[in-house]
Design a protein around this motif. Structure first.
Motif, short mmCIF file in Angstrom:
data_model
loop_
_atom_site.label_atom_id
_atom_site.label_comp_id
_atom_site.label_asym_id
_atom_site.label_seq_id
_atom_site.Cartn_x
_atom_site.Cartn_y
_atom_site.Cartn_z
N VAL A 21 -10.18 1.96 10.74
CA VAL A 21 -11.09 1.81 9.60
C VAL A 21 -10.44 0.93 8.53
O VAL A 21 -11.09 0.06 7.95
CB VAL A 21 -11.50 3.19 9.04
N GLU A 22 -9.14 1.11 8.30
CA GLU A 22 -8.42 0.27 7.34
C GLU A 22 -8.48 -1.21 7.77
O GLU A 22 -8.72 -2.09 6.96
CB GLU A 22 -6.95 0.73 7.25
N ALA A 23 -8.29 -1.45 9.07
CA ALA A 23 -8.34 -2.82 9.59
C ALA A 23 -9.75 -3.41 9.48
O ALA A 23 -9.91 -4.59 9.15
CB ALA A 23 -7.88 -2.84 11.05
N ILE A 24 -10.76 -2.59 9.73
CA ILE A 24 -12.15 -3.05 9.60
C ILE A 24 -12.44 -3.45 8.16
O ILE A 24 -13.03 -4.49 7.90
CB ILE A 24 -13.13 -1.96 10.10
N LYS A 25 -11.99 -2.63 7.23
CA LYS A 25 -12.21 -2.93 5.81
C LYS A 25 -11.42 -4.18 5.39
O LYS A 25 -11.94 -5.02 4.65
CB LYS A 25 -11.80 -1.74 4.94
N ALA A 26 -10.19 -4.32 5.87
CA ALA A 26 -9.34 -5.45 5.50
C ALA A 26 -9.92 -6.78 6.00
O ALA A 26 -9.66 -7.83 5.41
CB ALA A 26 -7.93 -5.26 6.05
N THR A 27 -10.71 -6.73 7.07
CA THR A 27 -11.27 -7.96 7.65
C THR A 27 -12.74 -8.14 7.31
O THR A 27 -13.41 -8.99 7.91
CB THR A 27 -11.08 -7.95 9.18
N ASP A 28 -13.24 -7.37 6.37
CA ASP A 28 -14.64 -7.49 5.92
C ASP A 28 -15.65 -7.34 7.06
O ASP A 28 -16.65 -8.04 7.11
CB ASP A 28 -14.87 -8.82 5.19
N LEU A 29 -15.37 -6.42 7.98
CA LEU A 29 -16.29 -6.21 9.11
C LEU A 29 -17.16 -4.96 8.93
O LEU A 29 -17.91 -4.60 9.83
CB LEU A 29 -15.48 -6.10 10.41
N VAL A 30 -17.06 -4.33 7.78
CA VAL A 30 -17.84 -3.11 7.54
C VAL A 30 -19.33 -3.38 7.69
O VAL A 30 -20.05 -2.61 8.34
CB VAL A 30 -17.52 -2.51 6.15
N ASP A 31 -19.81 -4.48 7.12
CA ASP A 31 -21.24 -4.78 7.17
C ASP A 31 -21.75 -4.91 8.61
O ASP A 31 -22.86 -4.46 8.92
CB ASP A 31 -21.56 -6.05 6.39
N ILE A 32 -20.96 -5.52 9.48
CA ILE A 32 -21.37 -5.66 10.88
C ILE A 32 -21.55 -4.28 11.51
O ILE A 32 -22.53 -4.02 12.19
CB ILE A 32 -20.34 -6.50 11.67
N LEU A 33 -20.58 -3.39 11.27
CA LEU A 33 -20.62 -2.09 11.92
C LEU A 33 -21.54 -1.10 11.21
O LEU A 33 -21.71 0.03 11.65
CB LEU A 33 -19.21 -1.53 12.07
N LYS A 34 -22.14 -1.53 10.10
CA LYS A 34 -23.18 -0.74 9.45
C LYS A 34 -24.57 -1.32 9.74
O LYS A 34 -25.57 -0.72 9.42
CB LYS A 34 -22.94 -0.69 7.93
N SER A 35 -24.61 -2.51 10.37
CA SER A 35 -25.87 -3.15 10.69
C SER A 35 -26.55 -2.40 11.85
O SER A 35 -25.92 -1.58 12.52
CB SER A 35 -25.64 -4.61 11.06
N PRO A 36 -27.84 -2.71 12.11
CA PRO A 36 -28.57 -1.98 13.15
C PRO A 36 -27.94 -2.04 14.54
O PRO A 36 -28.09 -1.14 15.34
CB PRO A 36 -29.94 -2.63 13.15
N ALA A 46 -24.95 9.47 11.48
CA ALA A 46 -24.13 8.50 10.75
C ALA A 46 -24.01 7.19 11.52
O ALA A 46 -24.15 7.16 12.75
CB ALA A 46 -22.75 9.10 10.51
N ASP A 47 -23.71 6.10 10.80
CA ASP A 47 -23.47 4.83 11.47
C ASP A 47 -22.05 4.81 12.05
O ASP A 47 -21.30 5.78 11.92
CB ASP A 47 -23.74 3.65 10.53
N LEU A 48 -21.68 3.72 12.71
CA LEU A 48 -20.38 3.63 13.37
C LEU A 48 -19.22 3.84 12.40
O LEU A 48 -18.26 4.54 12.72
CB LEU A 48 -20.25 2.29 14.10
N ILE A 49 -19.30 3.23 11.22
CA ILE A 49 -18.21 3.36 10.24
C ILE A 49 -18.10 4.82 9.77
O ILE A 49 -17.01 5.40 9.78
CB ILE A 49 -18.42 2.42 9.02
N GLU A 50 -19.21 5.40 9.37
CA GLU A 50 -19.19 6.80 8.91
C GLU A 50 -18.69 7.73 10.00
O GLU A 50 -17.93 8.67 9.74
CB GLU A 50 -20.59 7.22 8.45
N THR A 51 -19.11 7.49 11.23
CA THR A 51 -18.69 8.32 12.36
C THR A 51 -17.19 8.21 12.57
O THR A 51 -16.50 9.22 12.78
CB THR A 51 -19.46 7.92 13.64
N ALA A 52 -16.65 6.99 12.49
CA ALA A 52 -15.21 6.79 12.64
C ALA A 52 -14.43 7.47 11.52
O ALA A 52 -13.41 8.11 11.75
CB ALA A 52 -14.88 5.30 12.70
#
Length: 140
Positions: free
Chosen positions: A18-33, A2-8
């Motif tokens: 995870v709620e804070a990551i989603k609230a700040t639109d950082l999901v894409d960064i932590l799903k990137s390579p 899994a990627d970092l988000i899925e692992t968390a």
């Protein structure tokens, strides 16, 4: 793997992060390579924020929350053995976190690393017991 988000999410102990990551639109960064290293505060750590900072207030201040969240993400795949050999790590937020190790224990700023080297497809997660706050945000 899994990627970092899925692992968390799968860990079940980082719901607030995870709620804070989603609230700040950082999901894409932590799903990137990446790769990235995430110093992940537990939900319990968010219950013990530094004086004068509340989760509700942070969720209302997207700019400040984004700075705090990105301060928990370092560039590269930095494992525990690497942390024991460095004194600081540059974060996505732009400033550095201090890294200290002695007697096999690792600290990032004032946070203790409770568990290290949770591997993901695009990096690694280290569990910490406190929320890291960049100096400039703490001074605001």
């Amino acid at each position: 793997m899994a990627d970092l988000i899925e692992t968390a999410v799968n860990a079940g102990t980082f719901n607030t992060l995870v709620e804070a990551i989603k609230a700040t639109d950082l999901v894409d960064i932590l799903k990137s390579p990446g790769p990235y290293t995430v110093f992940a505060p537990t939900d319990e750590a968010f219950n013990n924020l530094p004086e004068g900072i509340t989760l509700d207030a942070l969720l209302q201040d997207n700019h400040k929350l984004k700075r705090i969240v990105t301060y928990h993400v370092a560039f590269g795949d930095v494992r525990a053995e690497d942390l024991m050999q460095i004194e600081e790590a540059e974060t996505v937020e732009g400033s550095v976190v201090a890294v200290e190790s002695s007697d096999g224990k690792i600290k990032v700023n004032d946070a203790n690393v409770l568990q290290s080297d949770i591997l993901a497809d695009n990096g690694v997660i280290h569990v910490i017991d406190a929320v890291l706050v960049p100096g400039l945000v703490a001074a605001e």
